[in-house]
Enzyme design. Sequence first.
Site, PDB file in Angstrom:
ATOM      1  N   LYS A 169      43.408  44.599  44.382  1.00  0.00           N
ATOM      2  CA  LYS A 169      41.950  44.130  44.186  1.00  0.00           C
ATOM      3  C   LYS A 169      41.492  44.447  45.598  1.00  0.00           C
ATOM      4  O   LYS A 169      40.272  44.978  45.652  1.00  0.00           O
ATOM      5  CB  LYS A 169      41.841  42.642  43.996  1.00  0.00           C
ATOM      6  N   GLN A 195      43.327  33.031  43.947  1.00  0.00           N
ATOM      7  CA  GLN A 195      44.435  33.582  43.149  1.00  0.00           C
ATOM      8  C   GLN A 195      45.255  32.653  42.619  1.00  0.00           C
ATOM      9  O   GLN A 195      45.749  31.826  43.419  1.00  0.00           O
ATOM     10  CB  GLN A 195      45.169  34.851  43.929  1.00  0.00           C
ATOM     11  N   ASP A 254      35.573  34.699  39.170  1.00  0.00           N
ATOM     12  CA  ASP A 254      36.361  34.481  38.247  1.00  0.00           C
ATOM     13  C   ASP A 254      35.777  34.117  36.994  1.00  0.00           C
ATOM     14  O   ASP A 254      36.023  33.912  35.718  1.00  0.00           O
ATOM     15  CB  ASP A 254      37.486  33.908  38.446  1.00  0.00           C
TER      16      ASP A 254
END
Length: 280
Positions: A49, A93, A116
């Site tokens: 990422k 994460q 997200d």
Amino acid sequence: MTTILDGKKLSAKILNKLSEEIRKLDKKPSLAVILVGDNPASELYVNLKKKAAEKIGITSTVLTYPQNIDEKTVLDKISELNNDKNVDAILVQLPLPQQINSTNIIQAISPKKDVDGFTPENIGKMSIGVEPYAYPCTPKGILTLLEEYKINLQGKHVVIIGRSNIVGKPLAQMLLNKDATVTICHSATTNLSDITKTADILISAVGKPKIIKKDMIKNNSVIVDVGTSKVDGKIFGDVDFENLSELTSYITPVPGGVGPMTIASLLVNTYELSKRMRKN
Ligand code: GUN
């Protein structure tokens, strides 16, 4: 003959376009990533990422914490990032170590910086068909890939294997919003192959190598493989690709299918959150 749903190619196209948009900006979008512990898969994903973000001009900061960190330290950092005008997007994460309550952590992220789309506000909006600040990245990537290949969802029976908050559940909502008929299967489903055989589109998000065999699918169906497992250093998807791909109309490869689309969606979300943030 089957058509490969080429996520690598589409993600490169999306990111090229995005990098041109970002080049025009005075201030680059910025993404903060929190990584807790030493889960090798999480470390790998976060690295991918970060690299992808930097390549297209998004500033990314990875904040790493040891496995035994307490919840309050992470909550305090999220609060700081929520109030930091130089941070547009926050990603924690997952999974997190056991001593940390993931729900508490996700709920602490400002919905406007929730890249997200996992906060209750964003998930709730999505569930009632209202535009959230961001859509979850893997489901968004899958829908973008299906759309690129003009795969119609209306009235189609889509079977998802996996009910995670990251993939299965938000994906089901997004597909419902596109008028698909959706079935979610999971570890307690008893008659899995009876159900998968009725799928026009089968999406597997289990994470066990080659569990989807050719006798579990309908001929000419579309297969989307979200799983990635490493066996003896080699990457496998959930789908027994070699033995099954010729029966399908469209299929994603692993690697090079859903994975790159997740990253592209994350960076598109970061850009869009930054644009909205600067308007206000
Ligand atoms: N772990 C696996 N996939 C994801 C994702 O899309 N977002 C976050 N935050 N963690 C993950």
